[in-house]
Enzyme design. Structure first.
Site, short mmCIF file in Angstrom:
data_model
loop_
_atom_site.label_atom_id
_atom_site.label_comp_id
_atom_site.label_asym_id
_atom_site.label_seq_id
_atom_site.Cartn_x
_atom_site.Cartn_y
_atom_site.Cartn_z
N THR A 85 -39.19 -21.67 -23.27
CA THR A 85 -40.47 -21.44 -23.10
C THR A 85 -40.55 -20.41 -22.10
O THR A 85 -41.16 -18.80 -21.33
CB THR A 85 -41.30 -22.18 -23.13
OG1 THR A 85 -40.88 -23.21 -23.93
CG2 THR A 85 -42.86 -21.56 -22.92
N TYR B 299 -36.10 -27.06 -15.30
CA TYR B 299 -37.89 -26.49 -14.89
C TYR B 299 -38.05 -25.13 -13.16
O TYR B 299 -38.11 -24.05 -13.58
CB TYR B 299 -38.20 -27.39 -14.46
CG TYR B 299 -40.22 -26.57 -14.34
CD1 TYR B 299 -40.60 -26.05 -15.12
CD2 TYR B 299 -40.51 -27.12 -13.24
CE1 TYR B 299 -41.52 -25.63 -14.75
CE2 TYR B 299 -41.76 -26.60 -12.81
CZ TYR B 299 -42.30 -26.15 -13.73
OH TYR B 299 -44.11 -25.47 -13.82
#
Ligand code: UDP
Length: 335
Positions: free
Chosen positions: A95, A149
């Site tokens: 994403t 992340y």
């Protein structure tokens, strides 16, 4: 101005949309509702200058059309929350990396200003607080999921800055530090909404690790104020800018503040990291922003005190609980 906000039904996106609509701008939201929700933007529907599209940024045709219609693109769509990241690393990486690439590509074709949101997570285990934008990024090993992340957002930053340097696409990269306020859900493990909900239910307040780790919590209204000022600032183009509050508090200190301000009977309990997240989980000990650059560019520093933020978040959850309880009350009185 017409703003396209990806992730516009999310916590920060919905507050940004609200502020822009209030000052007379037009806003188009693009959100796939993976972590955002219609609930966040329901109160904005009366604005004629608001449009929303429930679609993925991976739908290239929709994205191209929306970018074409916009003056400025604000890219907030991303996988959020440490718990989500630990649980779904594939989704996080895909994403964050693919999404930003698609946005930059589409914006480049039409030469639209892009503000892209990064995160204080990119500073990783750097211990030299406060964090300046040009500090080293100190990440842990790739075998530890949480760092995916930070790494994916760092790659987003490289890509955005490369589009600026190589292709002269105007971009602004903002690193958001812990941002809190009404409409942030505790569902993805964020600490303040979790603590406030626990306190309101008089359930144990769960401090992870020793509780000596510290954070600085920025009111989302200040975050949005910073974002808008940066987008209005020519000198911010091509720059990386921190947005955060500098009032630092340990997590056990936060638990205490929440307990006191909600007048809760909750006890404060300590949960080992491996139980809260996964074995071998690494946390950041301190995370404090330097916001001198934001101030130099815009004259603005986030300053809402933590006590006020906690009260606003508590009021939000109290109202939400009252609203959820209301239909049952009506039904029972009609019985
Ligand atoms: N945390 C906690 N209890 C919770 C949720 C989080 O003690 O119920 C801790 C977490 O381990 C971290 C800090 O609070 O040290 C902030 O966590 P959050 O996920 O809100 O943001 P982060 O700073 O990790 O991005």
């Amino acid at each position: 101005m017409r703003y396209l906000i990806t992730g516009g039904a999310g916590f920060v996106g919905s507050h940004l949309a609200e502020k822009l609509l209030e000052r007379g701008d037009s806003v188009v939201l693009l959100d796939n509702l993976s972590t955002g929700s219609m609930e966040n933007i329901r109160h904005l529907k009366s604005f004629e200058r608001l449009q929303y599209h429930l679609d993925s940024i991976e739908n290239k045709q929709v994205l191209a059309e929306l970018v074409d219609d916009a003056d400025i693109v604000v890219h907030l769509a991303a996988a959020v929350g440490v718990r989500l990241i630990v649980e779904s690393p594939v989704r996080t990486i895909e994403t964050n990396v693919n999404g930003t690439q698609l946005i930059l590509e589409a914006a480049h074709k039409k030469r639209k200003l892009v503000l892209t949101a990064s995160t204080s997570e990119v500073y990783g285990k750097n211990t030299q607080v406060p964090f300046h934008e040009d500090a080293d990024l100190v990440l842990g090993p790739t075998t530890k999921g949480r760092w995916s992340y930070a790494a994916s957002k760092a790659l987003d930053e490289f890509l955005a800055l490369a589009y600026w340097k190589e292709k002269k696409l105007p971009v602004i990269v903002v690193r958001l530090f812990n941002t809190v306020g009404p409409r942030q859900t505790g569902r993805y493990g964020m600490v303040l909404p979790s603590f406030v909900n626990q306190a309101l239910e008089h359930q144990p307040i769960t401090v992870y690790g020793s509780g000596k780790q510290s954070r600085c919590f920025c009111d989302v209204r200040d975050t949005v104020g910073g974002l808008i000022r940066l987008m209005d600032c020519e000198r911010a183009i091509g720059e990386v800018v921190n947005i955060g509050n500098t009032e630092e508090i340990t997590i056990e200190g936060l638990a205490q503040v929440v307990k006191e301000r909600t007048q809760s009977r909750s006890e404060i309990v300590y949960v080992p990291y491996e139980q809260a997240y996964e074995p071998g989980f690494e946390d950041m000990q301190r995370r404090v922003p330097c916001v001198d650059k934001l101030h130099a560019l815009t004259g603005f520093r986030p300053q809402t005190p933590l006590s006020e933020i906690v009260d606003r978040v508590s009021a939000y959850f109290r109202e939400k609980r009252a609203a959820a309880a209301a239909p049952r009350t009506v039904a029972s009185s009609a019985d």
